[in-house]
Scaffold this motif. Sequence first.
Motif, mmCIF file in Angstrom:
data_model
loop_
_atom_site.group_PDB
_atom_site.id
_atom_site.type_symbol
_atom_site.label_atom_id
_atom_site.label_comp_id
_atom_site.label_asym_id
_atom_site.label_seq_id
_atom_site.Cartn_x
_atom_site.Cartn_y
_atom_site.Cartn_z
ATOM 1 N N HIS A 134 -1.245 12.872 2.415
ATOM 2 C CA HIS A 134 -2.008 12.781 3.877
ATOM 3 C C HIS A 134 -2.558 11.381 4.026
ATOM 4 C CE1 HIS A 134 -1.653 16.986 4.397
ATOM 5 N NE2 HIS A 134 -2.420 17.701 3.598
ATOM 6 N N GLU A 135 -2.780 10.927 3.160
ATOM 7 C CA GLU A 135 -3.497 9.436 3.249
ATOM 8 C C GLU A 135 -2.263 8.510 3.654
ATOM 9 O OE1 GLU A 135 -5.111 8.269 -0.483
ATOM 10 O OE2 GLU A 135 -6.747 9.670 -0.389
ATOM 11 N N LEU A 136 -1.044 8.737 3.112
ATOM 12 C CA LEU A 136 0.225 7.927 3.337
ATOM 13 C C LEU A 136 0.587 8.251 4.842
ATOM 14 C CD1 LEU A 136 1.919 5.901 2.139
ATOM 15 C CD2 LEU A 136 3.110 8.051 1.286
ATOM 16 N N GLU A 137 0.552 9.507 5.235
ATOM 17 C CA GLU A 137 0.871 9.704 6.753
ATOM 18 C C GLU A 137 -0.137 8.963 7.632
ATOM 19 O OE1 GLU A 137 0.650 13.777 7.267
ATOM 20 O OE2 GLU A 137 2.712 14.253 5.972
ATOM 21 N N THR A 138 -1.271 9.087 7.356
ATOM 22 C CA THR A 138 -2.313 8.310 8.300
ATOM 23 C C THR A 138 -2.292 6.802 8.365
ATOM 24 O OG1 THR A 138 -3.995 10.091 7.890
ATOM 25 C CG2 THR A 138 -4.878 7.954 8.582
ATOM 26 N N LEU A 139 -1.754 6.195 7.067
ATOM 27 C CA LEU A 139 -1.527 4.868 6.797
ATOM 28 C C LEU A 139 -0.420 4.311 7.588
ATOM 29 C CD1 LEU A 139 -2.420 2.099 5.319
ATOM 30 C CD2 LEU A 139 -0.620 3.075 3.498
ATOM 31 N N VAL A 140 0.749 5.047 7.646
ATOM 32 C CA VAL A 140 2.101 4.648 8.109
ATOM 33 C C VAL A 140 1.899 4.864 9.824
ATOM 34 C CG1 VAL A 140 3.444 4.549 6.213
ATOM 35 C CG2 VAL A 140 3.405 6.633 7.782
ATOM 36 N N GLY A 141 1.312 5.803 10.177
ATOM 37 C CA GLY A 141 1.281 6.170 11.523
ATOM 38 C C GLY A 141 2.450 6.906 12.247
ATOM 39 N N GLN A 158 0.771 -1.200 -0.062
ATOM 40 C CA GLN A 158 0.039 0.143 -0.019
ATOM 41 C C GLN A 158 0.740 1.314 -0.010
ATOM 42 O OE1 GLN A 158 -3.825 0.140 2.426
ATOM 43 N NE2 GLN A 158 -2.886 -1.710 3.287
ATOM 44 N N VAL A 159 1.953 1.218 0.772
ATOM 45 C CA VAL A 159 2.760 2.397 0.869
ATOM 46 C C VAL A 159 3.537 2.573 -0.534
ATOM 47 C CG1 VAL A 159 4.930 3.104 1.897
ATOM 48 C CG2 VAL A 159 3.145 2.148 3.300
ATOM 49 N N ALA A 160 3.713 1.391 -1.205
ATOM 50 C CA ALA A 160 4.497 1.881 -2.264
ATOM 51 C C ALA A 160 4.102 2.010 -3.369
ATOM 52 C CB ALA A 160 5.113 0.281 -2.721
ATOM 53 N N CYS A 161 2.404 1.564 -3.474
ATOM 54 C CA CYS A 161 1.554 2.147 -4.526
ATOM 55 C C CYS A 161 1.176 3.927 -4.240
ATOM 56 C CB CYS A 161 0.269 1.491 -4.433
ATOM 57 S SG CYS A 161 0.461 -0.314 -4.890
ATOM 58 N N LYS A 162 0.871 4.065 -3.077
ATOM 59 C CA LYS A 162 0.798 5.548 -2.912
ATOM 60 C C LYS A 162 1.981 6.445 -3.227
ATOM 61 C CE LYS A 162 -3.119 4.823 0.387
ATOM 62 N NZ LYS A 162 -4.143 5.678 -0.504
ATOM 63 N N ALA A 163 3.148 6.173 -2.663
ATOM 64 C CA ALA A 163 4.324 6.775 -3.084
ATOM 65 C C ALA A 163 4.453 6.827 -4.587
ATOM 66 C CB ALA A 163 5.628 5.755 -2.434
ATOM 67 N N GLU A 164 4.329 5.891 -5.186
ATOM 68 C CA GLU A 164 4.332 5.832 -6.662
ATOM 69 C C GLU A 164 3.220 6.813 -7.114
ATOM 70 O OE1 GLU A 164 6.257 4.926 -10.570
ATOM 71 O OE2 GLU A 164 6.663 5.101 -8.489
ATOM 72 N N ALA A 165 2.048 6.738 -6.592
ATOM 73 C CA ALA A 165 0.881 7.931 -7.157
ATOM 74 C C ALA A 165 1.390 9.138 -6.895
ATOM 75 C CB ALA A 165 -0.168 7.540 -6.425
#
Length: 229
Positions: free
Chosen positions: A37-44, A12-19
């Motif tokens: 912002h979504e990524l920050e929430t995802l990784v905590g 999930q992190v890899a996909c959002k980072a690529e996006a």
Amino acid sequence: AVARSRQWLRMQVACKAEAIRISIRSGDLGRATRIGHELETLVGQRPASLQGSYLETWQRFEVAHCRLLVARGRPADAVPILQGVQAEVRTAGMPYLGAQISVALAVALHAAGQRTDAMQAMLAAVEYGQENGLQRVFFDAGPVARDILDGMRYQQALPAEIESWYVDGLCAGFDAPGVAAAATATRTASLLSTEQDRTEYAVEPLASSRLSAREVEILDYVARGLSNK
């Protein structure tokens, strides 16, 4: 979608980072920021220690965050973050990730006006890239990476461990049809916005991906269902 359904954090992190990277390249900083912002929430929150695959997960998050900082005109804030992550992956013995971070660091340094340091960071990535046939790591970094590599070409003498043919090939690769198309903002934006273009992107000729012999070998292992190890 698969990563979400199976709760695979690293994917999930890899996909959002690529996006985020694609959105920045297409000029859509707003979309990139929203995904950030979504990524920050995802990784905590960052854990006290980074172990196992989470080190790679955190590295991808940090690089994406720093790409956003550079895109927002704050490259000086990105530099120390990338230097810290680079030190962590070196200690962990992860040279491929280290090369990726070196390219991102070179771009941030260049944007911050530290051109000499940017070239040194890029040299570290180029040395590893030459040994392992890397190309996409550099192409994905965009036009700034091309500028830094061009600067290396015009040096009076490259370090002994770096061959001019490899640097020349990387610079020429930025002009290849697949890479040039990816660098065009309108083209990238359309790929993200219409189903027809998504299909067109999916059938892009394999030649443009330029897989190395090692990458093909790894794909064969994946096809046979072997473990990561």
